[in-house]
Scaffold this motif. Structure first.
Motif, short mmCIF file in Angstrom:
data_model
loop_
_atom_site.label_atom_id
_atom_site.label_comp_id
_atom_site.label_asym_id
_atom_site.label_seq_id
_atom_site.Cartn_x
_atom_site.Cartn_y
_atom_site.Cartn_z
N TYR A 158 0.83 -1.21 0.00
CA TYR A 158 0.00 0.00 0.00
C TYR A 158 0.86 1.25 0.00
O TYR A 158 0.57 2.22 -0.71
CB TYR A 158 -0.94 0.01 1.21
CG TYR A 158 -2.24 -0.72 0.98
CD1 TYR A 158 -2.98 -0.51 -0.19
CD2 TYR A 158 -2.74 -1.59 1.93
CE1 TYR A 158 -4.18 -1.16 -0.39
CE2 TYR A 158 -3.95 -2.25 1.72
CZ TYR A 158 -4.66 -2.03 0.57
OH TYR A 158 -5.84 -2.68 0.36
N PRO A 189 -4.17 -5.59 0.33
CA PRO A 189 -4.45 -5.43 -1.10
C PRO A 189 -4.93 -6.73 -1.73
O PRO A 189 -4.48 -7.81 -1.36
CB PRO A 189 -3.11 -4.99 -1.68
CG PRO A 189 -2.09 -5.51 -0.72
CD PRO A 189 -2.72 -5.48 0.62
N THR A 224 -4.61 -1.59 -6.70
CA THR A 224 -3.25 -1.09 -6.51
C THR A 224 -2.67 -0.48 -7.78
O THR A 224 -1.53 -0.03 -7.78
CB THR A 224 -2.32 -2.23 -6.03
OG1 THR A 224 -2.45 -3.35 -6.93
CG2 THR A 224 -2.68 -2.66 -4.62
#
Length: 205
Positions: A84, A136, A143
């Motif tokens: 992230y 994610p 992403t």
């Protein structure tokens, strides 16, 4: 009891940290995608460092250009934090911290048909890693551009690697036969005793 560790695997002069990474390299090779393995590490601040697994060059479609790919068999909180921090908007609202977006992938999708492969990507892309609870998400544009939408890796009808959105209007541009054949090649690749997987065959028209 000792914790099991991934088997390092040699392929094309690279020593991959896991067999799963090597299988993704076989998949990319099926489409003649130019890739680099662990080309560069990044300092993310707050003592975090991140080394993406692959950098793909000249990807087509929505993620056009160069694309980082992170291969994960399992996801941990530490892994998620790094991904992230690397791929999502920073404190100034910029698109991401690096010029090229990042796709997270898990295992090689299984199944004999393209429909089986699509279901695999959808299950992982919308549910995430088992037992982790949250992102994610693998096989997801989250992403890449912040859109929570499944990304199907495959080859388009021009013979180029592309990420296809989870919608018939996107998937109709995919070469389904070539995509399914490339995933089968990656699943069946053998690396023992120097045996190289058969990736020289062309899978696209």
């Amino acid at each position: 009891m000792n914790k099991p560790t991934a088997i390092q695997t040699e392929y094309k002069g690279y020593r991959f940290r896991s067999r799963l990474e090597a299988r993704w390299a076989v998949f990319f090779d099926a489409f003649h995608v130019r890739w680099e393995y662990e080309p560069e590490g990044f300092a993310l601040g707050n003592g975090m460092y991140y080394l993406p697994d692959f950098l793909l060059h000249n990807v087509d479609g929505r993620a056009a250009g160069d694309l980082y790919v992170e291969v994960k068999g399992v996801m941990t909180a530490a892994d998620a934090g790094k991904i992230y921090a690397f791929s999502m908007p920073d404190d100034n609202g910029d698109e991401c911290r690096v010029e090229n977006p990042t796709l997270v992938v898990a295992g090689i999708p299984d199944g004999e048909t393209i429909h089986d492969i699509d279901r695999y990507c959808e299950d992982w892309g919308y549910s995430g890693f088992p037992g982790f609870g949250g992102g994610p998400y693998p096989f997801n544009f989250q992403t890449i551009d912040g859109d929570y939408f499944v990304a199907h890796p495959g080859v388009n009808k021009a013979g180029h690697f592309e990420l296809f959105g989870d919608d018939s209007s996107y998937l109709c541009e995919r070469n389904d036969e070539a995509t399914a054949a490339a995933f089968k090649c990656a699943r069946q690749a053998r690396f023992e005793h120097g045996e190289a997987p058969g990736t020289r065959r062309k899978y696209y028209a």
